[in-house]
Design a protein around this motif. Structure first.
Motif, mmCIF file in Angstrom:
data_model
loop_
_atom_site.group_PDB
_atom_site.id
_atom_site.type_symbol
_atom_site.label_atom_id
_atom_site.label_comp_id
_atom_site.label_asym_id
_atom_site.label_seq_id
_atom_site.Cartn_x
_atom_site.Cartn_y
_atom_site.Cartn_z
ATOM 1 N N ALA A 1 0.970 -1.242 -0.247
ATOM 2 C CA ALA A 1 0.045 -0.013 0.120
ATOM 3 C C ALA A 1 1.053 1.331 0.116
ATOM 4 O O ALA A 1 0.746 2.240 -0.683
ATOM 5 N N VAL A 2 1.862 1.278 0.739
ATOM 6 C CA VAL A 2 2.780 2.551 1.154
ATOM 7 C C VAL A 2 4.073 2.182 1.055
ATOM 8 O O VAL A 2 4.541 1.188 1.706
ATOM 9 N N PRO A 3 4.979 2.887 0.141
ATOM 10 C CA PRO A 3 4.709 4.002 -0.721
ATOM 11 C C PRO A 3 4.130 3.515 -2.356
ATOM 12 O O PRO A 3 3.557 4.177 -2.746
ATOM 13 N N ALA A 4 4.363 2.264 -2.498
ATOM 14 C CA ALA A 4 4.272 1.906 -4.050
ATOM 15 C C ALA A 4 3.175 1.945 -4.448
ATOM 16 O O ALA A 4 2.560 2.639 -5.486
ATOM 17 N N GLY A 5 2.065 1.611 -3.578
ATOM 18 C CA GLY A 5 0.401 1.835 -4.065
ATOM 19 C C GLY A 5 -0.032 3.063 -4.174
ATOM 20 O O GLY A 5 -0.622 3.375 -5.185
ATOM 21 N N TYR A 62 5.748 -0.630 6.041
ATOM 22 C CA TYR A 62 4.946 -0.916 7.478
ATOM 23 C C TYR A 62 4.957 0.128 8.119
ATOM 24 O O TYR A 62 3.864 0.079 9.044
ATOM 25 N N ALA A 63 6.123 0.665 8.462
ATOM 26 C CA ALA A 63 6.031 1.903 9.329
ATOM 27 C C ALA A 63 5.015 2.972 9.038
ATOM 28 O O ALA A 63 4.295 3.503 9.755
ATOM 29 N N GLN A 64 4.944 3.480 7.800
ATOM 30 C CA GLN A 64 4.029 4.425 7.370
ATOM 31 C C GLN A 64 2.599 3.967 7.328
ATOM 32 O O GLN A 64 1.754 4.619 7.733
ATOM 33 N N ASP A 65 2.328 2.680 7.140
ATOM 34 C CA ASP A 65 1.056 1.986 7.266
ATOM 35 C C ASP A 65 0.565 2.179 8.725
ATOM 36 O O ASP A 65 -0.521 2.445 9.188
ATOM 37 N N ALA A 66 1.403 2.164 9.711
ATOM 38 C CA ALA A 66 0.909 2.204 11.184
ATOM 39 C C ALA A 66 1.301 3.610 11.601
ATOM 40 O O ALA A 66 1.163 3.751 12.821
ATOM 41 N N GLY A 67 1.352 4.501 10.979
ATOM 42 C CA GLY A 67 1.339 6.031 11.374
ATOM 43 C C GLY A 67 2.654 6.486 11.622
ATOM 44 O O GLY A 67 2.593 7.476 12.483
#
Length: 273
Positions: free
Chosen positions: A40-44, A204-209
């Motif tokens: 999802a992040v950042p590629a998506g 995964y860091a960015q997915d978790a805020g």
């Protein structure tokens, strides 16, 4: 690693694509949509930007399928369910090809998502307590990458010649007597309340805020970094006109500006080589 997958709704038409076509980006088959897998992040987010703002003008029909792990995007690509994917780096791809018998190749490397060390208990990586537990990814490539980051930060030392597949067995200098807990990469953000620190992949860091530039207590440098994310395809499809069009768009000034404005240094444009 768990292999759960989430596929999100997309705006582009069509499902899969095959065949060759013209330089306009058309695949030339009954459905010329390019189907690209991504985390999802950042590629998506990058691919969604390209789909919504650049693809139509370039004559490209683009569909984005999102995955939550690091295995399925490659198996789906190898099996023809995807035309390309964007989420991994070259060391990971090399190890995947070798261990899984796949034949996937890199087309272009548009950006670097730096890996970071995060902690709810220490403000600086040098302040980790004696005997602290540090969670690291459990796949070979990302574990080696995590240990190299800790070594670059002066927290541990690795034996000479330890490569991208470095493991805790290669740690030769451990003055803080750190203990390493190997976890699935996607689980690392959720481990922060249970460990002293975790080395977490950017997506995964960015997915978790978590903000890599604000929250990481140690962050990878972009200089001479081999871990830029790449657009991958099955060998032999590198010159598919749709793939070449997407590669060009991923290296465009518009995408570089998007990376700068969206991520503020948490994702860095790469050279594309």
């Amino acid at each position: 690693m768990r292999t759960s997958v989430v596929t999100v709704a997309v705006l582009a038409l069509g499902l899969t694509a095959c065949g060759s076509g013209s330089d306009s980006g058309s695949g030339g088959g009954k459905d010329d949509t390019l189907v690209v897998g991504a985390t999802a992040v950042p590629a998506g987010e990058v691919l969604t930007y390209v789909r919504d703002h650049l693809a139509a003008k370039a004559g490209l029909k683009l569909e984005v399928k999102e995955f939550t792990d690091y295995v399925l995007p490659n198996t789906a690509l190898q099996e023809g369910e995807l035309d390309a994917n964007l989420y991994q780096n070259q060391p990971f791809l090399d190890d995947f090809n070798e261990s899984k018998g796949t034949d996937l190749v890199s087309v272009v490397k548009p950006y670097l998502p730096p890996m970071g060390v995060y902690s709810h208990r220490a403000k600086n990586v040098t302040k980790l307590a004696d005997g602290a537990t540090v969670a690291v990814p459990n796949d070979v490539t990302n574990e080696g990458r995590a240990l190299k980051l800790l070594a670059a930060g002066g927290v541990i030392g690795l034996k000479p010649g330890a490569g991208t597949d470095a493991s805790p067995a290669d740690v030769t200098d451990n003055p803080r007597h750190l203990r390493f807990r190997e976890l699935e990469a996607a689980q690392l953000p959720r481990s922060l309340d249970d460990v002293d620190a975790a080395v977490i992949n950017n997506n995964y860091a960015q997915d978790a805020g978590l903000s890599p530039t604000k929250d990481a207590i140690l962050l990878e440098s972009a200089r001479n970094n081999p871990y830029a994310n790449l657009l991958a395809v099955r060998r032999g499809n590198e010159d598919d006109p749709r793939v070449r069009t997407l590669a060009r768009l991923l290296l465009s000034p518009e995408v570089r500006a998007f990376l700068k404005d969206k991520y503020h240094g948490s994702v860095l444009p790469a050279t594309g080589g």
